[in-house]
Design an enzyme around this catalytic site. Structure first.
Site, PDB file in Angstrom:
ATOM      1  CG  ASP A 124     -41.620 -53.637  -7.186  1.00 52.81           C
ATOM      2  OD1 ASP A 124     -42.292 -54.688  -7.079  1.00 52.81           O
ATOM      3  OD2 ASP A 124     -40.509 -53.495  -6.653  1.00 52.81           O
ATOM      4  CD  GLU A 176     -40.546 -56.145  -1.284  1.00 51.69           C
ATOM      5  OE1 GLU A 176     -41.022 -54.996  -1.318  1.00 51.69           O
ATOM      6  OE2 GLU A 176     -40.957 -57.073  -2.008  1.00 51.69           O
TER       7      GLU A 176
END
Length: 645
Positions: free
Chosen positions: A325, A531
């Site tokens: 990521d 997020e």
């Protein structure tokens, strides 16, 4: 003279032979097996790898954000991939051609490197091509999972084409319209706690629903042909894009729903809850897998050799490449990046193949080079990574067709795709309450009412109804973020011309009573988020949502639409609401909401997640002891189409 003539002829023949030999040698020098599409993929990989230097191999393992690329970067470092992070774009409100010109410019420089290895260009396209202005914005995954549940549980799959697969195919076309060939999607997390800020990226709390939703992968990449080999990376043509199953693994099960936190689970729980989506994704030929920021029982996933190499690669036989990521290896340590050399070593040794740096590629490349030269990281690990990356590139035909195709530009935001998104919206809505008793339903609403009130923070805000990961990373507010139809706009188009539509964002009770409305539609919900910024301990409606519901619903018959990426606290208000609809994050096509409110289509959606009464109950999932929800998993009332009158 005769002798001289003979010698001359001999010399001529000799020179001709030399010339022919030189020509053959030149031809041999110009021919490279790796550039020949007639050669088997394994042959091409082997031929190219034996030509590559260590620096070129590590370059292929590096993915960099386009914003830090300067002239010569791609040519000199032979980088494997570029990306556009959330919210980054060539220019504000960039059109498809602007994107394609940028991507092609980078690709041409990559092709000018010593070996001419083309780049893969990645982007987050998690609910349509959501970074791009005027692209079709589909409902977020949470709204699509409930449709899958409805189909699976009712066994109606033959009556409804695979909606998610069609969305994947449409998304692929819109991504190709911008010259991009790789998307960081789908997210196949299993959200077990709605306090998690990424819960809307999950299709469901039920692993079987999430597993069914991997059907988006053949939509994005193409269907593996009959007789084709299952379980290997596949791309079906230039109208398809590479997919990425993420985030491996357990990201939706963290303690307290805290993003990037620790998932505490035994081996059986990990396999049965969080792993099923990956089994199916690999069978369907997913090309890449992205590792999660989170940990499993205290071990960072980016450093977990057992789960990445031993299980994913060796047991599940995944043949594509594993990618980090955003700055994923930096987060192996606490504080972040405190020992970058250690983080690189742990990540690469764990089995990561491509590293999303994304800003300090020179430091990464130099450090990894030093680790290999010092025999800390074996060359075999580098070769495994590069072989996997090249396998994907050769399989997708990137060497033969590296540049974007302008014939796809018209696909961005096409009417066909908007119609598909509208269909997805109306199929995703869940009717949670319809009147105070079954004999007096409120929905569907009459289109020919005299005067109606539309109210609420989310009624006239396209940005709010699209949610996070829309144009920018965190999403935005207002109706100018991108192209689409707000809920208010959809209602205004749906009702009769003689019906007066009054909009008031936050009306008081006196205002409502004074206007003699036939009924009211109230849209409230959450603010856009992405997020960690979306992690929530209270899961409340954004203010003054509760007050709006109280003021309106105490004064007139009301329908409340909740626009959110997860179940939110609504229990104290349900009694005063006449009809309640979970709209999730429907995206750009608000007309789909009006389609079912007014009866042109019936409500069919079912809850993909348990709707709690209080946050003190969380986490709470179907099958848990003492399961006591406000609305259970799989719940959803239905209506029949009536024509809206």
């Amino acid at each position: 003279m005769a002798k001289l003539s003979f010698l001359s002829m001999g010399m001529i023949l000799f020179l001709c032979c030399c010339s022919a030999t030189a020509g053959m040698a030149s031809a041999d020098q110009g021919y490279s097996k790796y550039k020949d599409p007639r050669q088997p993929v394994n042959t091409r990989i082997k031929d190219l790898m034996q030509r590559m230097t260590l620096q070129e191999k590590i370059g292929q393992m590096t993915q960099v954000d386009y914003s830090v690329v300067t002239p010569g970067t791609l040519r000199n470092y032979s980088l494997g991939s570029l990306l556009s992070g959330g919210g980054s774009m060539p220019i504000p409100k960039a059109k498809a051609r602007d994107w394609m010109d940028m991507v092609n410019r980078y690709q041409n420089e990559s092709l000018s490197s010593r070996l001419g290895i083309p780049i893969i260009y990645g982007i987050d396209a998690i609910h349509g091509h959501n970074n791009v202005y005027q692209a079709t914005i589909f409902p977020h995954n949470v709204g699509l999972g409930l449709r899958a549940h409805y189909i699976e549980q009712r066994q109606l799959i033959k009556k409804d084409p695979d909606l998610v697969k069609r969305i994947g195919a449409a998304t692929a076309l819109e991504v190709r319209a911008t010259g991009i060939n790789y998307v960081f999607a789908p997210c196949i997390a299993v959200c077990r706690d709605p306090r998690w800020g990424r819960c809307y990226e999950s299709y469901s709390e039920d692993p079987s629903v999430v597993q069914a939703m991997t059907s988006i992968i053949p939509g994005l990449q193409g269907e593996i042909p009959a007789g084709g080999r299952k379980g290997v990376p596949y791309l079906g043509g230039n109208d398809k894009v590479l997919a990425c199953a993420k985030h491996y693994v357990g990201d939706g099960g963290t303690t307290g729903g805290i993003n990037e936190n620790n998932t505490v689970a035994d081996w059986h729980q990990l396999l049965s809850i969080h792993m099923p989506g990956y089994y199916k994704a690999i069978i369907e030929g997913v090309s890449t897998v992205m590792v999660s920021y989170s940990s499993w029982n205290g071990v960072k996933m980016h450093a977990n050799h057992f789960l990445i190499t031993d299980f994913l690669k060796n047991t599940l036989k995944f043949k594509g490449f594993v990618i980090t990521d955003w700055q994923g290896i930096d987060k192996i340590t606490t504080p972040i990046g405190i020992n970058y050399t250690y983080s690189i070593q742990m990540g690469i040794e764990a089995g990561i193949d491509m590293v999303m740096v994304p800003f300090n590629h020179t430091v990464f490349i130099n450090t990894l080079t030093q680790l290999v030269n010092a025999n800390v990281i074996p060359m075999s690990r580098i070769d495994d990574a590069v072989e996997r990356i090249l396998r994907v590139k050769f399989t997708m035909g990137l060497f033969e067709n590296p540049l974007g195709d302008q014939s796809y530009i018209s696909q961005l935001g096409s009417q066909e795709h908007r119609d598909l998104a509208r269909e997805a919206v109306r199929k995703s809505l869940v009717l949670l309450k319809n009147g105070h008793n079954p004999d007096s339903p409120v929905l569907p609403l009459a289109k020919n009412a005299y005067k109606i009130l539309v109210a609420g923070t989310h009624a006239n805000n396209l940005g709010y109804q699209c949610g996070g990961w829309t144009i920018t990373w965190q999403g935005g507010s207002g109706n100018n973020l991108t192209s689409g139809t707000s809920i208010l706009g959809a209602i205004s188009k749906a009702v009769d011309l003689d019906t007066e539509v009054v909009f008031s964002k936050n009306p008081n009770a006196d205002f409502v009573k004074a206007h003699n409305f036939s009924y009211a539609i109230v849209a409230v919900g959450e603010l856009p988020h992405a997020e960690t910024a979306g992690d929530s301990t209270n899961l409340t409606l954004v203010e003054p949502g509760e007050d709006i519901i109280s003021n309106v619903c105490s004064s007139v018959k009301c329908v409340v639409i909740v626009v959110s990426g997860r179940p939110v606290k609504i229990e104290p208000l349900v009694a005063q609401i006449d009809a309640l609809v979970a709209a999730w994050l429907p995206g750009s096509e608000g007309d789909g909401v009006a389609d079912v409110l007014f009866g042109d289509y019936g409500f069919t959606g079912k809850l993909p997640m348990t709707w709690f009464k209080t946050v003190d109950q969380l986490p709470m999932n179907v099958g848990d002891p003492h399961y006591d929800p406000l609305f259970p998993f799989g719940f959803g009332l239905t209506t029949k189409p009536t024509g809206g009158q």
